[in-house]
Design a protein around this motif. Structure first.
Motif, mmCIF file in Angstrom:
data_model
loop_
_atom_site.group_PDB
_atom_site.id
_atom_site.type_symbol
_atom_site.label_atom_id
_atom_site.label_comp_id
_atom_site.label_asym_id
_atom_site.label_seq_id
_atom_site.Cartn_x
_atom_site.Cartn_y
_atom_site.Cartn_z
ATOM 1 N N LEU A 76 0.818 -1.212 0.000
ATOM 2 C CA LEU A 76 0.000 0.000 0.000
ATOM 3 C C LEU A 76 0.852 1.262 0.000
ATOM 4 O O LEU A 76 0.341 2.366 0.196
ATOM 5 C CB LEU A 76 -0.936 -0.008 1.211
ATOM 6 C CG LEU A 76 -1.956 -1.170 1.191
ATOM 7 C CD1 LEU A 76 -2.712 -1.240 2.506
ATOM 8 C CD2 LEU A 76 -2.922 -1.032 0.023
ATOM 9 N N SER A 77 2.169 1.121 -0.224
ATOM 10 C CA SER A 77 3.021 2.318 -0.214
ATOM 11 C C SER A 77 2.727 3.189 -1.426
ATOM 12 O O SER A 77 2.529 2.686 -2.531
ATOM 13 C CB SER A 77 4.497 1.926 -0.269
ATOM 14 O OG SER A 77 4.746 0.908 0.646
ATOM 15 N N THR A 78 2.710 4.478 -1.193
ATOM 16 C CA THR A 78 2.499 5.407 -2.301
ATOM 17 C C THR A 78 3.466 6.575 -2.154
ATOM 18 O O THR A 78 4.051 6.768 -1.090
ATOM 19 C CB THR A 78 1.078 5.994 -2.293
ATOM 20 O OG1 THR A 78 0.847 6.566 -0.998
ATOM 21 C CG2 THR A 78 0.032 4.937 -2.567
ATOM 22 N N PHE A 79 3.656 7.297 -3.238
ATOM 23 C CA PHE A 79 4.350 8.587 -3.116
ATOM 24 C C PHE A 79 3.682 9.589 -4.040
ATOM 25 O O PHE A 79 2.998 9.211 -4.993
ATOM 26 C CB PHE A 79 5.856 8.457 -3.397
ATOM 27 C CG PHE A 79 6.184 7.956 -4.764
ATOM 28 C CD1 PHE A 79 6.333 8.840 -5.828
ATOM 29 C CD2 PHE A 79 6.365 6.592 -4.995
ATOM 30 C CE1 PHE A 79 6.649 8.378 -7.092
ATOM 31 C CE2 PHE A 79 6.681 6.125 -6.270
ATOM 32 C CZ PHE A 79 6.815 7.018 -7.313
ATOM 33 N N TRP A 80 3.831 10.854 -3.717
ATOM 34 C CA TRP A 80 3.178 11.916 -4.493
ATOM 35 C C TRP A 80 4.172 12.602 -5.392
ATOM 36 O O TRP A 80 5.308 12.837 -5.017
ATOM 37 C CB TRP A 80 2.565 12.961 -3.551
ATOM 38 C CG TRP A 80 1.420 12.430 -2.764
ATOM 39 C CD1 TRP A 80 1.480 11.614 -1.672
ATOM 40 C CD2 TRP A 80 0.033 12.687 -3.015
ATOM 41 N NE1 TRP A 80 0.223 11.334 -1.230
ATOM 42 C CE2 TRP A 80 -0.692 11.977 -2.020
ATOM 43 C CE3 TRP A 80 -0.663 13.436 -3.969
ATOM 44 C CZ2 TRP A 80 -2.082 12.003 -1.967
ATOM 45 C CZ3 TRP A 80 -2.045 13.462 -3.910
ATOM 46 C CH2 TRP A 80 -2.743 12.750 -2.915
ATOM 47 N N LEU A 81 3.727 12.911 -6.591
ATOM 48 C CA LEU A 81 4.517 13.734 -7.488
ATOM 49 C C LEU A 81 3.589 14.845 -7.942
ATOM 50 O O LEU A 81 2.742 14.617 -8.809
ATOM 51 C CB LEU A 81 5.004 12.888 -8.676
ATOM 52 C CG LEU A 81 6.471 13.045 -9.064
ATOM 53 C CD1 LEU A 81 7.368 12.463 -7.991
ATOM 54 C CD2 LEU A 81 6.737 12.372 -10.393
ATOM 55 N N GLY A 82 3.685 15.996 -7.312
ATOM 56 C CA GLY A 82 2.683 17.030 -7.591
ATOM 57 C C GLY A 82 1.333 16.543 -7.092
ATOM 58 O O GLY A 82 1.240 15.993 -5.989
ATOM 59 N N PRO A 83 0.285 16.668 -7.907
ATOM 60 C CA PRO A 83 -1.049 16.267 -7.455
ATOM 61 C C PRO A 83 -1.343 14.790 -7.725
ATOM 62 O O PRO A 83 -2.438 14.315 -7.455
ATOM 63 C CB PRO A 83 -1.969 17.152 -8.299
ATOM 64 C CG PRO A 83 -1.206 17.387 -9.554
ATOM 65 C CD PRO A 83 0.250 17.327 -9.213
ATOM 66 N N ILE A 84 -0.383 14.054 -8.274
ATOM 67 C CA ILE A 84 -0.641 12.670 -8.683
ATOM 68 C C ILE A 84 -0.063 11.693 -7.666
ATOM 69 O O ILE A 84 1.079 11.867 -7.222
ATOM 70 C CB ILE A 84 -0.006 12.382 -10.062
ATOM 71 C CG1 ILE A 84 -0.394 13.455 -11.074
ATOM 72 C CG2 ILE A 84 -0.384 10.995 -10.557
ATOM 73 C CD1 ILE A 84 -1.823 13.449 -11.485
ATOM 74 N N VAL A 85 -0.863 10.673 -7.317
ATOM 75 C CA VAL A 85 -0.380 9.628 -6.412
ATOM 76 C C VAL A 85 0.191 8.489 -7.240
ATOM 77 O O VAL A 85 -0.429 8.050 -8.205
ATOM 78 C CB VAL A 85 -1.538 9.033 -5.578
ATOM 79 C CG1 VAL A 85 -0.978 8.281 -4.377
ATOM 80 C CG2 VAL A 85 -2.518 10.089 -5.166
ATOM 81 N N PHE A 86 1.335 7.987 -6.840
ATOM 82 C CA PHE A 86 1.921 6.815 -7.485
ATOM 83 C C PHE A 86 1.932 5.670 -6.491
ATOM 84 O O PHE A 86 2.429 5.818 -5.381
ATOM 85 C CB PHE A 86 3.350 7.111 -7.948
ATOM 86 C CG PHE A 86 3.426 8.005 -9.148
ATOM 87 C CD1 PHE A 86 3.379 9.387 -8.995
ATOM 88 C CD2 PHE A 86 3.523 7.479 -10.416
ATOM 89 C CE1 PHE A 86 3.445 10.224 -10.108
ATOM 90 C CE2 PHE A 86 3.594 8.298 -11.534
ATOM 91 C CZ PHE A 86 3.550 9.675 -11.376
ATOM 92 N N ASP A 87 1.360 4.514 -6.907
ATOM 93 C CA ASP A 87 1.469 3.316 -6.072
ATOM 94 C C ASP A 87 2.844 2.723 -6.301
ATOM 95 O O ASP A 87 3.208 2.424 -7.434
ATOM 96 C CB ASP A 87 0.419 2.269 -6.455
ATOM 97 C CG ASP A 87 -0.987 2.800 -6.230
ATOM 98 O OD1 ASP A 87 -1.139 3.654 -5.343
ATOM 99 O OD2 ASP A 87 -1.894 2.366 -6.954
#
Lengths: 321, 287
Positions: free
Chosen positions: B127-138
């Motif tokens: 369930l780890s995610t990271f943000w790049l601007g307004p977009i979430v990346f799984d």
């Protein structure tokens, strides 16, 4: 010729009396055998004779089933009439798919996938149509009224299925003897060459497709009133398209007896695997069925009927091999 | 708006592994002219193998692609050597029947071994995610995308640069020519089916960190692979790759714009449009 007619008459007599002798589970088996042989015969016109393999006949089947069921429940039109409306609609859809596909010269694998995609689109749409019951499916009320295509007991269905098969085989026999049949076989064997010789391949493929679709739709009506329940994920599933095409191929595509022999053989194999292996683990009976299917393909790679015919010819003295 | 961008990003990432799966199908069809109806079921076997290694030995699915790729390679090679090679001159429809039989067996053996309930590989980073601007990346989807890309590149280099790869391409381009120059065509067939199967087996493992699966998952992926290969262009390496990304994105967008249960319809409509206006596929060259 007289021998052949005699054999045909004897087989007919046996088939007429058979349902009264056998237990009801057997009646069911025979009905399914005839009925899939009929559907195989319908598929055979396009897939066997014209050589255009379709993996989307479930779409035409479902159109037939749903049209007659909806016309009966919403507009009180007898399925005996509704089935022809279904056949007409199915023929229309096939002409649409055929026009798009054949016009652009799609062949082989590409045509198979076009038919598959068309059927899948129909399935997804049907799942979201409230009129057809969506995921719940469509139930048909049972009122044992022959005018509503509904009968008490299995014997009437036996004779209707047998009648369908006889009529379907008769139509294919007529096609085989006609010019149309010769054109279709020419297209199957070498489309470019027959085109060069002046055969309007587009036109004859369209005719074969429409005929095949219409006959398949009539079979769909039979199913609707034999099962009394229609669900898109069964009647419109790829596996159902596979069920329709597998029997004529096993029996020998492009022959009249192929779909009949294929249907008998696969019904027997299916029943064998269900009877002896269904009690075990889930899936075992299908594994056995799949293995038997593979064995049949490996040992009869030309199909049952062509292999038999070949053997018969070899035995007859003076016969060509 | 950002909902759509998000959907496109997710679809693109999943599309990478679709590409790998479709490359396998394209290779098998290109060389043998066999339609692998068991493609998705081979993938499901890769998934279960990863699951099994994860549950019993704690092997990370990104590591177990080495095992699953090799195992499904053997499975594919066995199918070609033991079955398809025996009926090479039978009518075309018989090969279809044979592969349908193989698909039935693979799906239902999986059902016997693991049962019908969906399985999930629950890694610590699932369930780890990271943000790049307004977009979430799984995180798992990004990792899967990267590895799928690496494997596809590896396959490309193998086909282009090695002798075995050249033999496979020769057999695919001109079978009789390849035979004339002394290629052991049956061996090439076995190898090609094995490699195609290995691609889809590895693709299966790569999907396990974010996709629950069951024995009946296979059929959907078989059909999706067919779609991708036609959309991208049969026999075109780049086509299968681009097609995978396109189908991934269109499914993901379809789920947002329509209802999720209708998402597949977008790729089918895309397929029909391609068949009509560019039957050789987006990047295919003639037929």
């Amino acid at each position: 010729m007289t021998l052949r007619l005699g054999l045909l008459a004897a087989a007919g007599a046996v088939l007429v009396f058979l349902p009264f002798w056998v237990p009801s589970t057997w009646q069911n088996l025979l009905i399914t055998t005839f009925y899939y042989a009929y559907l195989g015969q319908a598929w055979n016109i396009l897939g066997g004779y014209a050589g255009q393999l379709s993996l989307g006949h479930a779409a035409f089947f479902a159109i037939g089933a749903y049209t007659s069921a909806v016309l009966a429940s919403q507009y009180a039109i007898s399925p005996w009439l509704g089935m022809f409306a279904g056949a007409a609609l199915a023929a229309l859809l096939s002409l649409g798919i055929g026009y798009l596909g054949f016009r652009f010269g799609l062949r082989g694998f590409y045509f198979i996938l076009l038919t598959l995609a068309a059927a899948e689109i129909c399935r997804l749409i049907a799942l979201h149509l409230p009129l057809l019951g969506g995921y719940t499916g469509l139930f048909i009320n049972f009122t044992p009224n022959p005018w509503q295509f509904q009968f008490q007991g299995k014997i009437p269905y036996y004779f209707i299925a047998l009648g369908f098969l006889a009529a379907g085989s008769g139509i294919v026999w007529l096609i085989q003897r006609s010019k149309l049949g010769a054109y279709l076989v020419a297209i199957r064997e070498d489309e470019d060459a027959s085109e060069a010789l002046g055969v309007d391949t587009f036109r004859y493929k369209m005719i074969a497709y429409a005929l095949s679709a219409a006959l398949t739709a009539l079979g769909g009506t039979f199913y609707a009133y034999y099962q009394y329940y229609l669900q898109p994920n069964t009647v419109l599933h790829i596996n159902h398209s596979v069920d329709i095409m597998i029997r004529p191929i096993v029996g020998g595509a492009g022959t009249i007896l192929g779909p009949v022999l294929g249907s008998f053989l696969l019904e027997l194999l299916g029943e064998f695997s269900r009877t002896y292996f269904a009690g075990g683990m889930a899936g075992l009976s299908v594994v056995i069925y799949g293995v038997l299917l593979i064995i049949v393909v490996l040992f009869l790679p030309r199909g049952v009927y062509p292999t038999l015919a070949h053997l018969m010819r070899r035995r007859r003295p003076g016969g060509a091999t | 708006m950002s909902l759509y961008v998000q959907a496109i990003v997710n679809g693109f990432l999943v599309g990478g592994v679709y590409s790998l799966m479709a490359l396998g199908l394209s290779l098998i069809f290109g060389v043998m002219r066999v339609i692998n109806f068991a493609h998705g079921d081979m993938m499901v076997w890769g998934m279960y193998l990863s699951y099994w290694l994860f549950v019993t030995a704690g092997v990370d699915p990104y590591l177990s692609i080495l095992v699953t790729g090799s195992a499904v390679f053997l499975l594919g090679a066995a199918v070609q050597k033991g079955l398809v090679n025996r009926i090479l001159d039978a009518p075309h429809e018989m090969q279809i029947l044979l592969m349908l039989g193989v698909a039935l067996v693979l799906e239902n053996v999986a059902l016997m071994v693991w049962g019908p309930d969906p399985r999930r590989v629950s890694t610590t980073y699932a369930l780890s995610t990271f943000w790049l601007g307004p977009i979430v990346f799984d995180l798992p989807k990004v990792a899967t995308f990267g590895l799928a890309l690496a494997l596809a590149l590896g396959l490309y280099l193998f086909l282009k640069k090695t002798d075995l790869g050249r033999m496979i391409r020769a057999a695919s381009d001109n079978q009789i020519g390849a035979l004339l120059v002394g290629t052991d065509i049956l061996k090439v067939f076995t190898l090609a089916f094995g490699i195609g199967a290995a691609c889809v087996g590895a693709a299966g493992s790569l999907m396990t960190p974010f996709l629950p699966f069951s024995p009946s998952t296979g059929l959907f992926f078989t059909v999706t692979s067919f779609n991708i290969v036609i959309i991208g262009g049969m026999g075109s390496f780049l086509g299968a790759f681009v097609g995978g990304l396109l189908v991934g994105m269109s499914e993901s967008l379809g789920a947002v714009i329509l209802v999720p249960s209708l998402k597949e319809i977008v790729s089918f409509v895309l397929l029909v449009l391609i068949l009509l206006f560019r039957p050789q596929g987006l990047l295919g060259s003639g037929r």
